[in-house]
Structures are given as structure tokens and as C-alpha cells.
Design a protein around this motif. Structure first.
Motif, PDB file in Angstrom:
ATOM      1  N   TYR A  70      10.968  36.528  22.119  1.00  0.00           N
ATOM      2  CA  TYR A  70      11.238  35.364  22.977  1.00  0.00           C
ATOM      3  C   TYR A  70      10.304  35.311  24.188  1.00  0.00           C
ATOM      4  O   TYR A  70      10.101  34.245  24.768  1.00  0.00           O
ATOM      5  CB  TYR A  70      12.693  35.355  23.439  1.00  0.00           C
ATOM      6  CG  TYR A  70      13.203  33.958  23.661  1.00  0.00           C
ATOM      7  CD1 TYR A  70      13.620  33.178  22.582  1.00  0.00           C
ATOM      8  CD2 TYR A  70      13.214  33.380  24.925  1.00  0.00           C
ATOM      9  CE1 TYR A  70      14.056  31.883  22.766  1.00  0.00           C
ATOM     10  CE2 TYR A  70      13.652  32.077  25.119  1.00  0.00           C
ATOM     11  CZ  TYR A  70      14.063  31.336  24.036  1.00  0.00           C
ATOM     12  OH  TYR A  70      14.484  30.041  24.220  1.00  0.00           O
ATOM     13  N   THR A  89      20.524  31.611  17.351  1.00  0.00           N
ATOM     14  CA  THR A  89      20.024  30.579  18.262  1.00  0.00           C
ATOM     15  C   THR A  89      18.609  30.901  18.712  1.00  0.00           C
ATOM     16  O   THR A  89      17.726  30.041  18.731  1.00  0.00           O
ATOM     17  CB  THR A  89      20.945  30.479  19.500  1.00  0.00           C
ATOM     18  OG1 THR A  89      22.290  30.311  19.094  1.00  0.00           O
ATOM     19  CG2 THR A  89      20.524  29.314  20.383  1.00  0.00           C
ATOM     20  N   THR A  90      18.407  32.149  19.092  1.00  0.00           N
ATOM     21  CA  THR A  90      17.099  32.582  19.584  1.00  0.00           C
ATOM     22  C   THR A  90      16.037  32.460  18.494  1.00  0.00           C
ATOM     23  O   THR A  90      14.897  32.072  18.759  1.00  0.00           O
ATOM     24  CB  THR A  90      17.184  34.035  20.080  1.00  0.00           C
ATOM     25  OG1 THR A  90      18.233  34.133  21.047  1.00  0.00           O
ATOM     26  CG2 THR A  90      15.888  34.483  20.716  1.00  0.00           C
ATOM     27  N   ASP A 122      15.985  30.287  15.940  1.00  0.00           N
ATOM     28  CA  ASP A 122      15.628  28.882  15.728  1.00  0.00           C
ATOM     29  C   ASP A 122      14.795  28.324  16.877  1.00  0.00           C
ATOM     30  O   ASP A 122      13.884  27.519  16.665  1.00  0.00           O
ATOM     31  CB  ASP A 122      16.899  28.040  15.553  1.00  0.00           C
ATOM     32  CG  ASP A 122      17.434  28.099  14.133  1.00  0.00           C
ATOM     33  OD1 ASP A 122      16.980  28.970  13.358  1.00  0.00           O
ATOM     34  OD2 ASP A 122      18.324  27.288  13.793  1.00  0.00           O
ATOM     35  N   THR A 123      15.106  28.747  18.105  1.00  0.00           N
ATOM     36  CA  THR A 123      14.350  28.255  19.252  1.00  0.00           C
ATOM     37  C   THR A 123      12.915  28.758  19.211  1.00  0.00           C
ATOM     38  O   THR A 123      11.973  28.016  19.520  1.00  0.00           O
ATOM     39  CB  THR A 123      15.025  28.679  20.565  1.00  0.00           C
ATOM     40  OG1 THR A 123      16.383  28.216  20.567  1.00  0.00           O
ATOM     41  CG2 THR A 123      14.310  28.086  21.771  1.00  0.00           C
ATOM     42  N   HIS A 172      19.479  29.703  25.582  1.00  0.00           N
ATOM     43  CA  HIS A 172      18.534  29.485  24.493  1.00  0.00           C
ATOM     44  C   HIS A 172      18.765  28.143  23.804  1.00  0.00           C
ATOM     45  O   HIS A 172      17.809  27.513  23.328  1.00  0.00           O
ATOM     46  CB  HIS A 172      18.617  30.642  23.496  1.00  0.00           C
ATOM     47  CG  HIS A 172      18.061  31.921  24.048  1.00  0.00           C
ATOM     48  ND1 HIS A 172      18.843  32.832  24.699  1.00  0.00           N
ATOM     49  CD2 HIS A 172      16.792  32.401  24.096  1.00  0.00           C
ATOM     50  CE1 HIS A 172      18.086  33.847  25.098  1.00  0.00           C
ATOM     51  NE2 HIS A 172      16.844  33.612  24.756  1.00  0.00           N
ATOM     52  N   ASP A 203      16.986  25.796  26.053  1.00  0.00           N
ATOM     53  CA  ASP A 203      15.548  25.859  25.785  1.00  0.00           C
ATOM     54  C   ASP A 203      15.197  25.058  24.539  1.00  0.00           C
ATOM     55  O   ASP A 203      14.192  24.339  24.510  1.00  0.00           O
ATOM     56  CB  ASP A 203      15.107  27.310  25.596  1.00  0.00           C
ATOM     57  CG  ASP A 203      15.043  28.089  26.901  1.00  0.00           C
ATOM     58  OD1 ASP A 203      15.212  27.489  27.971  1.00  0.00           O
ATOM     59  OD2 ASP A 203      14.827  29.315  26.836  1.00  0.00           O
ATOM     60  N   PHE A 204      16.011  25.184  23.512  1.00  0.00           N
ATOM     61  CA  PHE A 204      15.783  24.443  22.269  1.00  0.00           C
ATOM     62  C   PHE A 204      15.741  22.943  22.548  1.00  0.00           C
ATOM     63  O   PHE A 204      14.805  22.238  22.133  1.00  0.00           O
ATOM     64  CB  PHE A 204      16.888  24.770  21.269  1.00  0.00           C
ATOM     65  CG  PHE A 204      16.704  24.158  19.903  1.00  0.00           C
ATOM     66  CD1 PHE A 204      16.097  24.882  18.885  1.00  0.00           C
ATOM     67  CD2 PHE A 204      17.141  22.868  19.625  1.00  0.00           C
ATOM     68  CE1 PHE A 204      15.924  24.328  17.617  1.00  0.00           C
ATOM     69  CE2 PHE A 204      16.978  22.305  18.370  1.00  0.00           C
ATOM     70  CZ  PHE A 204      16.361  23.038  17.366  1.00  0.00           C
ATOM     71  N   TYR A 205      16.738  22.435  23.262  1.00  0.00           N
ATOM     72  CA  TYR A 205      16.804  20.999  23.554  1.00  0.00           C
ATOM     73  C   TYR A 205      15.646  20.564  24.445  1.00  0.00           C
ATOM     74  O   TYR A 205      15.080  19.476  24.267  1.00  0.00           O
ATOM     75  CB  TYR A 205      18.127  20.660  24.240  1.00  0.00           C
ATOM     76  CG  TYR A 205      19.364  21.017  23.454  1.00  0.00           C
ATOM     77  CD1 TYR A 205      19.433  20.810  22.080  1.00  0.00           C
ATOM     78  CD2 TYR A 205      20.484  21.569  24.083  1.00  0.00           C
ATOM     79  CE1 TYR A 205      20.564  21.134  21.358  1.00  0.00           C
ATOM     80  CE2 TYR A 205      21.628  21.895  23.363  1.00  0.00           C
ATOM     81  CZ  TYR A 205      21.665  21.681  22.005  1.00  0.00           C
ATOM     82  OH  TYR A 205      22.787  22.013  21.290  1.00  0.00           O
TER      83      TYR A 205
END
Length: 399
Positions: free
Chosen positions: A182, A237-238, A240-241, A297, A300-302
Motif C-alpha cells: 500500500y 479492501t486494501t 482492491d484499492t 482504504h 482511498d478507493f472512492y
């Protein structure tokens, strides 16, 4: 002449955006040209850190004390953070878990070096972009070449030995080692900004695109990557981000759109209850920290998606479960004592709260209708801290 040079400097070409916002950074840069800029103190702190970094040695995977099971220091290796020697065994092997308690042996591997590399690239690049001194850009580029490009020091594009546990799995890493990567996401904006620096050559760009293309290949085909992609907590989640950011960086927009389309089903539905609780994170000894960590996270994705013109409205809620409900649940404990938190948080209560306050502000930037999040930040901004966060995100009217 000065005005002409300033105008040319301010006309820097657009850069690909991930977590940072080009328009805001240009406003900050313009503000710093004036007297009494609300960003002046934060920039002085940033510049001071960058000047110190100019005197420091570039970091690489070759610096670590231990050689991974592959026999090559070019392979990244890290110790699983919460695993310690077993005091009941003469050699301490295999290591055993102490959830929530970090083993200081971490510094003998690559994890801290990776974080330091990322912070160096971010700090040096931002100092150059806001202040104009190309010495900082040159230093940031040199660090990138050392970590990713130069044959004698580069990291191989894999995490095969990330978060390994001594005495287990034949020295190989575990799926959760993917989390270490990350730090790359956090430096993607700096990497994109550097493309407008004259010293950043086409060969540098080609090498970095190739490195991340190979890293995406590893993430999507390796045993560790595939296992981590199926995780039902912050690990998934991490994962996919990271893939969202790397796919956009290498120009694979179709993959990015696919991850957005499935995000709510993969993460909101499986991780968040209708009352905003995150059961998998609440099991931890640092339950508040990991509840915030997962949402950070998601944010961050959004943010990465929005900065690239991608629609995430269907990615934030599903079947009565919502990213915002989860934020609201945690926000209800801001300013409270850790004893009022009905789950475990064995350390780091104040730090986790401060991180949450900052992310509430970032969420308001994502969705301006969430004025209550901005108000919480304003009421607690002394706790949220200053420095780089102000430069990257906070509007002048909120300082």
C-alpha cells in the motif's frame, strides 16, 4: 521577468490524479506566492523535512539484514508484524502471534525501508511542486530509480516473501503480505507529478509502467495475491484499492471499472452491518484502529475513482449497509475515553481518533453533502494535526 517565470511555472501540465487533487495543489502553490499564506507554516515544515532528506542515503531492498528464501535481496521481504519468538523454544521457532504488539525485528527487513522510500518520494516531490526548487525533484527521481529501476538495487515486482513468519511456510510470505504494497499507492501521485519534471525521461516512465504492469500480474496470478483478493476484512479492501490505482496508472481503465462495479458486493455487503459495525475488525485487539483502517482504504478507493472521473455512487451502499453508516458509528466515539469503546483497543486510541478526524474531512471533499463531517473536523482540527495533510487536502477557509 519574475511574473513571466511564475506564470510559466504555474502552467505545469496536468498530472494523473490518485489521492491528491491537482486543482487544490495549484491553489496552495499560488497561495504560497503571497504574503501571509495560511499554508506558509505547513510548507516550511515540509521543506525542512525535504532538506533533511537531501542529506540522507536513498533506501533500497538491498539494505535489509536478512536474505529471503529465494537467495536474492532484490526480493522484498518483511516480518509478520505481530509475530514473536516463542520463548519456550531454544531457537524461538516457529514464531507465535501477539496480536496488536509489533515486533521490533521489523526494522531488519524491508517494511520500514519501503515506507521510508514512499515518504521520501512524496515529501521531496511535493516540496518541488509547491516551491519550485528542482533539487527536490531530482532527489525524488533518484530515489525512484534506486528502488524500482537500477539493476544493482531494484526491487523485483513481487511480494513473495512479505510478512513471512520465521519457522513457518518454508520462509515464504503470506497473503496478508500484500498489505505492505500500500505504500506504493501513497506515492502514486508523486510519481505522476514527477512526469512533468524535465529530468524525468521517457525511459523512466517506460520502466515504471513496466514495473507496475509486472506487479499487477503478480497480484492477480500469485498464490498470495489470489488468496488476499478473497479476504473478507480490511485485507480484501486494501487489495482492491491497490489494483484500482495500479490499473489506472498503467492505463487499464477497464479493469478499474470492473473493480468499482463489484466493490459494494465484495466489501460493503460482506464487511459492514446495517448499524455500521464491522464484525471482522471488531474481533481485533485494536478494534477501533482496524475499523478506521478499513474505512480509510475504502475512502482511498472512492477518491482515486472520483479523481479519474469514475462513478462510485453504487459502490458505497448495498442492502441497507453503507460506508457512511460505518463512518458514523466510529465518529460517535470521537472525543470519548477508550473505556467507553465496548471493544478492545489495547493501544493507539488517540492516534486512531486523529486519523479518523482527518478522514472525515477527506470524506467531505468526496461528498460535499456530508457537512457534518467537515464540522467534526473543524471542532477537532487541533487533534488532526497540520503539516502535509493541510497542504494536500485542507481548503484555506478551513485552516
Amino acid at each position: 521577468m519574475f511574473r513571466l517565470l511564475l506564470a510559466l511555472f504555474l502552467a505545469t501540465p496536468c498530472f494523473a490524479q490518485f489521492l491528491w487533487n491537482e486543482s487544490h495543489l495549484k491553489q496552495v502553490r499560488e497561495s504560497l506566492q503571497a504574503k501571509n499564506s495560511p499554508y506558509a507554516e505547513a510548507f516550511r515544515g515540509l521543506e525542512s523535512s525535504a532538506k533533511s532528506m537531501l542529506q540522507e542515503k536513498d533506501v533500497s531492498v538491498m539494505d535489509k539484514k536478512h536474505v529471503p528464501a529465494s537467495g536474492s535481496k532484490h526480493d522484498y521481504a518483511s516480518l509478520s508484524r505481530y509475530f514473536w519468538p516463542d520463548s519456550s523454544k531454544p531457537d524461538g521457532l516457529p514464531y507465535i502471534s501477539r496480536d496488536g504488539v509489533s515486533n521490533p525485528e521489523l526494522k531488519e527487513y524491508d517494511r520500514e525501508s519501503l515506507d521510508r522510500m514512499s515518504r521520501r518520494v512524496q515529501t521531496l516531490t511535493l516540496t518541488w511542486f509547491l516551491g519550485g526548487d528542482t533539487a527536490f525533484a531530482a532527489a525524488a527521481l533518484k530515489q525512484i530509480r534506486v528502488w524500482f529501476i537500477d539493476d544493482s538495487t531494484r526491487m523485483n515486482p513481487n511480494m513473495n516473501f512479505a510478512q513471512m513468519i520465521p519457522g513457518r511456510n518454508y520462509g515464504k510470505g503470506y497473503p496478508f503480505g500484500v498489505l505492505d504494497g500500500y505504500s506504493f499507492v501513497q506515492m502514486m501521485d508523486a510519481l505522476a507529478l514527477l512526469e512533468s519534471y524535465e529530468g524525468y525521461k521517457p525511459a523512466d516512465r517506460a520502466a515504471m509502467k513496466k514495473w507496475f504492469s509486472e506487479y499487477v500480474q503478480w497480484l492477480t496470478t500469485s498464490e498470495q495475491g489470489i488468496a488476499e483478493s478473497n479476504a473478507k476484512n480490511n485485507h480484501g479492501t486494501t487489495y482492491d484499492t491497490q489494483l484500482l490505482a495500479y490499473s489506472l496508472y498503467i492505463g487499464d481503465r477497464k479493469t478499474a471499472e470492473r473493480f468499482i462495479a463489484h466493490f459494494a458486493e465484495r466489501h460493503i455487503l460482506k464487511q459492514i452491518e446495517k448499524d455500521g459495525k464491522q464484525p471482522e475488525e471488531l474481533k481485533r485487539t485494536l478494534a477501533f484502529h482496524y475499523s478506521w483502517y478499513n474505512l480509510s482504504h475504502m475512502l482511498d478507493f472512492y477518491t482515486i475513482a472520483k479523481n479519474n472521473g469514475l462513478d462510485t455512487r453504487k459502490a458505497t451502499e448495498i442492502q441497507g449497509r453503507s460506508f457512511y453508516k460505518a463512518l458514523d458509528f466510529l465518529a460517535g466515539y470521537i472525543g470519548k475515553d477508550s473505556r467507553q469503546w465496548p471493544y478492545k483497543q489495547i493501544s493507539g486510541w488517540e492516534h486512531a481518533q486523529h486519523e479518523l478526524i482527518r478522514d472525515l474531512y477527506r470524506t467531505h471533499l468526496l461528498d460535499s453533502s456530508k457537512e457534518n463531517y467537515r464540522n467534526i473536523y473543524r471542532e477537532n482540527k487541533a487533534k488532526a494535526g497540520y503539516g502535509m495533510f493541510n497542504l494536500l487536502y485542507v481548503r484555506a477557509t478551513d485552516l
